[in-house]
Design a protein around this motif. Structure first.
Motif, mmCIF file in Angstrom:
data_model
loop_
_atom_site.group_PDB
_atom_site.id
_atom_site.type_symbol
_atom_site.label_atom_id
_atom_site.label_comp_id
_atom_site.label_asym_id
_atom_site.label_seq_id
_atom_site.Cartn_x
_atom_site.Cartn_y
_atom_site.Cartn_z
ATOM 1 N N ASP A 106 -12.660 -3.958 -12.568
ATOM 2 C CA ASP A 106 -12.122 -5.232 -13.031
ATOM 3 C C ASP A 106 -11.005 -5.720 -12.101
ATOM 4 O O ASP A 106 -10.957 -6.893 -11.724
ATOM 5 C CB ASP A 106 -11.609 -5.064 -14.460
ATOM 6 N N TYR A 107 -10.118 -4.810 -11.694
ATOM 7 C CA TYR A 107 -9.002 -5.192 -10.828
ATOM 8 C C TYR A 107 -9.491 -5.554 -9.425
ATOM 9 O O TYR A 107 -8.979 -6.482 -8.808
ATOM 10 C CB TYR A 107 -7.952 -4.069 -10.772
ATOM 11 N N LYS A 108 -10.490 -4.857 -8.933
ATOM 12 C CA LYS A 108 -11.039 -5.175 -7.612
ATOM 13 C C LYS A 108 -11.609 -6.590 -7.612
ATOM 14 O O LYS A 108 -11.393 -7.368 -6.671
ATOM 15 C CB LYS A 108 -12.116 -4.171 -7.215
ATOM 16 N N ARG A 109 -12.323 -6.925 -8.651
ATOM 17 C CA ARG A 109 -12.886 -8.271 -8.762
ATOM 18 C C ARG A 109 -11.752 -9.309 -8.778
ATOM 19 O O ARG A 109 -11.814 -10.326 -8.090
ATOM 20 C CB ARG A 109 -13.753 -8.395 -10.016
ATOM 21 N N ALA B 126 -1.363 -6.045 -11.401
ATOM 22 C CA ALA B 126 -0.847 -6.232 -10.044
ATOM 23 C C ALA B 126 0.648 -5.906 -9.995
ATOM 24 O O ALA B 126 1.109 -5.200 -9.090
ATOM 25 C CB ALA B 126 -1.106 -7.655 -9.567
ATOM 26 N N LEU B 127 1.399 -6.393 -10.967
ATOM 27 C CA LEU B 127 2.834 -6.076 -11.019
ATOM 28 C C LEU B 127 3.048 -4.572 -11.181
ATOM 29 O O LEU B 127 3.879 -3.968 -10.489
ATOM 30 C CB LEU B 127 3.498 -6.817 -12.192
ATOM 31 N N ALA B 128 2.287 -3.972 -12.090
ATOM 32 C CA ALA B 128 2.434 -2.536 -12.343
ATOM 33 C C ALA B 128 2.038 -1.717 -11.120
ATOM 34 O O ALA B 128 2.666 -0.688 -10.825
ATOM 35 C CB ALA B 128 1.597 -2.128 -13.553
ATOM 36 N N ASN B 129 1.023 -2.150 -10.390
ATOM 37 C CA ASN B 129 0.634 -1.438 -9.172
ATOM 38 C C ASN B 129 1.762 -1.454 -8.153
ATOM 39 O O ASN B 129 2.018 -0.454 -7.483
ATOM 40 C CB ASN B 129 -0.640 -2.039 -8.574
ATOM 41 N N GLY B 130 2.425 -2.583 -8.021
ATOM 42 C CA GLY B 130 3.556 -2.649 -7.104
ATOM 43 C C GLY B 130 4.683 -1.733 -7.530
ATOM 44 O O GLY B 130 5.322 -1.074 -6.704
ATOM 45 N N LEU B 131 4.918 -1.661 -8.813
ATOM 46 C CA LEU B 131 6.003 -0.843 -9.347
ATOM 47 C C LEU B 131 5.718 0.650 -9.248
ATOM 48 O O LEU B 131 6.624 1.455 -9.059
ATOM 49 C CB LEU B 131 6.254 -1.229 -10.807
ATOM 50 N N THR B 132 4.442 1.035 -9.346
ATOM 51 C CA THR B 132 4.085 2.453 -9.431
ATOM 52 C C THR B 132 3.373 2.991 -8.190
ATOM 53 O O THR B 132 2.693 4.005 -8.270
ATOM 54 C CB THR B 132 3.170 2.697 -10.649
ATOM 55 N N PHE B 133 3.542 2.313 -7.053
ATOM 56 C CA PHE B 133 2.892 2.748 -5.805
ATOM 57 C C PHE B 133 1.373 2.857 -5.979
ATOM 58 O O PHE B 133 0.744 3.796 -5.522
ATOM 59 C CB PHE B 133 3.464 4.082 -5.308
#
Length: 120
Positions: free
Chosen positions: A54-57, A10-17
């Motif tokens: 996995d992330y969707k869950r 989640a943190l990485a998704n925010g950082l990498t759009f």
């Protein structure tokens, strides 16, 4: 308490759009072969599909914390982006002058021609 894998995602998704899953899948697939090979492509798709599932869950089970972590991850990206906008905003008078004089366009054409000559 250390962050779980999905909290780090989640943190990485925010950082990498929201490109963290593609980036990590691409790096993980290197163990299967070189980029472009069939083995790499298959490994990349399999790893990416598993990570997304996995992330969707995780986001469905933890909608508030996943959203807050994505926002927190995006803070550095947002501050870099706003700093870039500030720099561009201060340079607009110079850019318009270059466009009016034609030197920016001429430089772009010369650079493109040089690059084309080097490639051919």
């Amino acid at each position: 308490m250390p962050l779980t894998l999905n909290q780090r995602r989640a943190l990485a998704n925010g950082l990498t759009f929201n490109f963290a899953d593609e980036i990590t899948s691409g790096l993980s697939a290197l163990g299967a072969g070189l980029p472009g090979s069939d083995a790499y492509k298959k490994a990349y798709e399999d790893i990416l599909q598993d990570a997304r599932k996995d992330y969707k869950r995780y986001t469905e089970e933890n909608p508030v914390s996943s959203t807050l972590l994505e926002i927190a991850g995006g803070i550095p990206t947002g501050s870099v982006f706003t700093k870039g906008l500030d720099v561009v905003g201060r340079r607009i008078p110079q850019l318009t002058k270059l466009l009016r004089t034609g030197s920016l366009g001429r430089s772009a054409v010369e650079g493109g021609m040089t690059g084309a000559a080097l490639v051919s």
